[in-house]
Design a protein around this motif. Structure first.
Motif, PDB file in Angstrom:
ATOM      1  N   ALA A  96       0.838  -1.208   0.000  1.00 22.80           N
ATOM      2  CA  ALA A  96       0.000   0.000   0.000  1.00 22.80           C
ATOM      3  C   ALA A  96       0.871   1.254   0.000  1.00 22.80           C
ATOM      4  N   ALA A  97       1.933   1.248   0.795  1.00 26.20           N
ATOM      5  CA  ALA A  97       2.836   2.405   0.855  1.00 26.20           C
ATOM      6  C   ALA A  97       3.532   2.617  -0.484  1.00 26.20           C
ATOM      7  N   LYS A  98       3.958   1.529  -1.114  1.00 27.01           N
ATOM      8  CA  LYS A  98       4.627   1.638  -2.413  1.00 27.01           C
ATOM      9  C   LYS A  98       3.668   2.177  -3.465  1.00 27.01           C
ATOM     10  N   GLY A  99       2.434   1.677  -3.482  1.00 30.31           N
ATOM     11  CA  GLY A  99       1.437   2.167  -4.426  1.00 30.31           C
ATOM     12  C   GLY A  99       1.118   3.632  -4.196  1.00 30.31           C
ATOM     13  N   GLN A 100       1.039   4.027  -2.937  1.00 34.34           N
ATOM     14  CA  GLN A 100       0.783   5.427  -2.594  1.00 34.34           C
ATOM     15  C   GLN A 100       1.881   6.318  -3.159  1.00 34.34           C
ATOM     16  N   GLU A 101       3.128   5.896  -2.977  1.00 37.51           N
ATOM     17  CA  GLU A 101       4.264   6.695  -3.434  1.00 37.51           C
ATOM     18  C   GLU A 101       4.395   6.684  -4.955  1.00 37.51           C
TER      19      GLU A 101
END
Length: 134
Positions: free
Chosen positions: A83-88
């Motif tokens: 989720a963090a990678k997709g957000q970034e």
């Protein structure tokens, strides 16, 4: 630019990026997120690209969220990292993009699909658009 899950077409200064996974209601998976990021990186440097329009293929879905089958075996940590990678890579990247990005919402825009639409600078919805954060 050749991609497996997205199509890029041009009409003068407009670039249309179509998420093309209709059998999965254009759900986002890791590969699609990376392809969107790569296409946007390329287009940011392209001076002939003035405006980016992101949409989903077919009439049923803009993006119906995350591809849950891809994440079914993830634990909490794996899910959080993804989720963090997709957000970034995608949502923050689009929000801070130097060119206008328009979400052309057709059909379902759920979960991550609505997050994608909200990251865009402008949103236009068809009569059959259905949006939500389930």
């Amino acid at each position: 630019m050749n991609f497996e899950n997205i199509l890029c077409t041009r009409k003068e200064g407009l670039v249309f990026i179509t998420i093309n996974r209709p059998k999965k209601l254009n759900a986002l998976n890791k590969q699609t997120i990376e392809e969107l990021h790569d296409a946007l990186c390329h287009l940011e440097l392209d001076i002939s690209a003035k405006v980016i329009v992101i949409t989903g293929s077919g009439d049923n879905a803009f993006v119906a969220g995350a591809d849950i089958l891809e994440f079914a075996n993830f634990n909490t940590d794996n899910g959080g990292e993804l989720a963090a990678k997709g957000q970034e890579l995608l949502f923050n990247f689009i929000e801070n993009y130097s060119k206008p990005v328009i979400a052309a919402i057709n059909g379902f825009a759920l979960g991550g699909g609505l997050e994608l639409a909200m990251a865009c600078h402008f949103r236009v919805a068809s009569d059959n658009a259905k949006m939500g954060l389930p």
